[in-house]
Scaffold this motif. Structure first.
Motif, PDB file in Angstrom:
ATOM      1  N   ALA A  38       5.624  -0.678  -6.502  1.00 23.23           N
ATOM      2  CA  ALA A  38       5.052  -1.134  -5.229  1.00 23.23           C
ATOM      3  C   ALA A  38       5.622  -2.491  -4.814  1.00 23.23           C
ATOM      4  CB  ALA A  38       3.533  -1.215  -5.336  1.00 23.23           C
ATOM      5  N   LYS A  80      -9.901   6.949  -4.074  1.00 26.59           N
ATOM      6  CA  LYS A  80      -9.798   8.052  -3.109  1.00 26.59           C
ATOM      7  C   LYS A  80      -9.734   9.400  -3.813  1.00 26.59           C
ATOM      8  CE  LYS A  80      -7.471   5.949   0.836  1.00 26.59           C
ATOM      9  NZ  LYS A  80      -6.200   5.896   1.584  1.00 26.59           N
ATOM     10  N   GLU A  87       1.182   4.183  -2.892  1.00 18.97           N
ATOM     11  CA  GLU A  87       1.021   5.599  -2.563  1.00 18.97           C
ATOM     12  C   GLU A  87       2.251   6.407  -2.942  1.00 18.97           C
ATOM     13  OE1 GLU A  87      -0.018   5.387   1.568  1.00 18.97           O
ATOM     14  OE2 GLU A  87      -2.103   4.828   1.131  1.00 18.97           O
ATOM     15  N   LYS A 125       0.830  -1.209   0.000  1.00 15.90           N
ATOM     16  CA  LYS A 125       0.000   0.000   0.000  1.00 15.90           C
ATOM     17  C   LYS A 125       0.866   1.262   0.000  1.00 15.90           C
ATOM     18  CE  LYS A 125      -3.963   1.997   2.351  1.00 15.90           C
ATOM     19  NZ  LYS A 125      -4.929   1.836   3.439  1.00 15.90           N
ATOM     20  N   SER A 126       1.893   1.291   0.825  1.00 16.38           N
ATOM     21  CA  SER A 126       2.749   2.478   0.864  1.00 16.38           C
ATOM     22  C   SER A 126       3.559   2.605  -0.421  1.00 16.38           C
ATOM     23  CB  SER A 126       3.656   2.472   2.091  1.00 16.38           C
ATOM     24  OG  SER A 126       4.575   1.417   2.044  1.00 16.38           O
ATOM     25  N   GLU A 149      -7.914   1.181  -4.841  1.00 20.11           N
ATOM     26  CA  GLU A 149      -8.342   1.938  -3.663  1.00 20.11           C
ATOM     27  C   GLU A 149      -7.789   3.359  -3.689  1.00 20.11           C
ATOM     28  OE1 GLU A 149      -7.468  -0.028   0.028  1.00 20.11           O
ATOM     29  OE2 GLU A 149      -8.737  -1.758  -0.457  1.00 20.11           O
ATOM     30  N   ALA A 150      -6.521   3.486  -4.054  1.00 15.86           N
ATOM     31  CA  ALA A 150      -5.891   4.815  -4.100  1.00 15.86           C
ATOM     32  C   ALA A 150      -6.532   5.685  -5.175  1.00 15.86           C
ATOM     33  CB  ALA A 150      -4.395   4.676  -4.353  1.00 15.86           C
ATOM     34  N   LEU A 184       2.331   6.825  -6.687  1.00 22.30           N
ATOM     35  CA  LEU A 184       1.303   7.754  -7.150  1.00 22.30           C
ATOM     36  C   LEU A 184       1.571   9.195  -6.733  1.00 22.30           C
ATOM     37  CD1 LEU A 184      -1.951   5.663  -6.590  1.00 22.30           C
ATOM     38  CD2 LEU A 184      -0.949   6.376  -8.778  1.00 22.30           C
ATOM     39  N   ALA A 185       2.550   9.417  -5.889  1.00 23.45           N
ATOM     40  CA  ALA A 185       2.852  10.778  -5.431  1.00 23.45           C
ATOM     41  C   ALA A 185       3.216  11.681  -6.607  1.00 23.45           C
ATOM     42  CB  ALA A 185       3.985  10.757  -4.406  1.00 23.45           C
ATOM     43  N   TYR A 239      -4.740  -2.273  -4.034  1.00 23.89           N
ATOM     44  CA  TYR A 239      -4.407  -0.999  -3.398  1.00 23.89           C
ATOM     45  C   TYR A 239      -4.303   0.135  -4.409  1.00 23.89           C
ATOM     46  CZ  TYR A 239      -3.997  -3.488   0.949  1.00 23.89           C
ATOM     47  OH  TYR A 239      -4.288  -4.250   2.061  1.00 23.89           O
ATOM     48  N   TYR A 240      -3.993  -0.176  -5.668  1.00 25.89           N
ATOM     49  CA  TYR A 240      -3.998   0.830  -6.733  1.00 25.89           C
ATOM     50  C   TYR A 240      -5.422   1.329  -6.958  1.00 25.89           C
ATOM     51  CZ  TYR A 240      -3.547   2.836 -11.413  1.00 25.89           C
ATOM     52  OH  TYR A 240      -3.589   3.670 -12.501  1.00 25.89           O
TER      53      TYR A 240
END
Length: 124
Positions: free
Chosen positions: A79, A115, A61, A57-58, A111-112, A64-65, A108-109
């Motif tokens: 990831a 968001k 993230e 997950k991190s 989910e991100a 994707l920053a 997790y992609y």
């Protein structure tokens, strides 16, 4: 009481009872050790699974920053690499099968992206 005294007075019977008591005690200790190992093994596996999920997950993230324009394959690779570098012990302990890390990254992609309000249909 006389019967117990007479039984314990016989040396051969006393040795047999001690042997039987030793066997019973060994069985009890062995069962208890097995139960403790099973309980702690489950706890250790749970911690490794949590660490792996958190690392994926991190990693998503972090990838994707810079923006989602990199594309899913590049973000997924970042990831998975991030997880391999940050929790190698968890990966070694869990030994995820083929495609497991890919599916976690996809989860997790998505989910991100949800968001930030971007729905991404990705087929496997």
């Amino acid at each position: 009481m006389d019967i117990l005294t007479s039984i314990l007075a016989d040396a051969g019977l006393r040795e047999a009872l001690l042997g039987l008591f030793g066997i019973l005690l060994t069985i009890i200790i062995n069962r208890a050790a097995g139960a403790i190992t099973a309980a702690t093994g489950i706890a250790i596996e749970s911690a490794a699974r949590e660490a792996l999920h958190s690392a994926i997950k991190s990693g998503i993230e972090a990838a994707l920053a810079g923006g989602p324009s990199a594309g899913f394959e590049e973000i997924k690779a970042h990831a998975i690499y991030h997880a391999q570098q940050s929790v190698p012990d968890a990966i070694a302990q869990l030994v995820p099968g083929d495609g497991v890390l890919d599916r976690l990254a996809l989860r997790y992609y998505r989910e991100a992206m949800e968001k930030v309000g971007v729905g991404i249909p990705i087929s496997n």
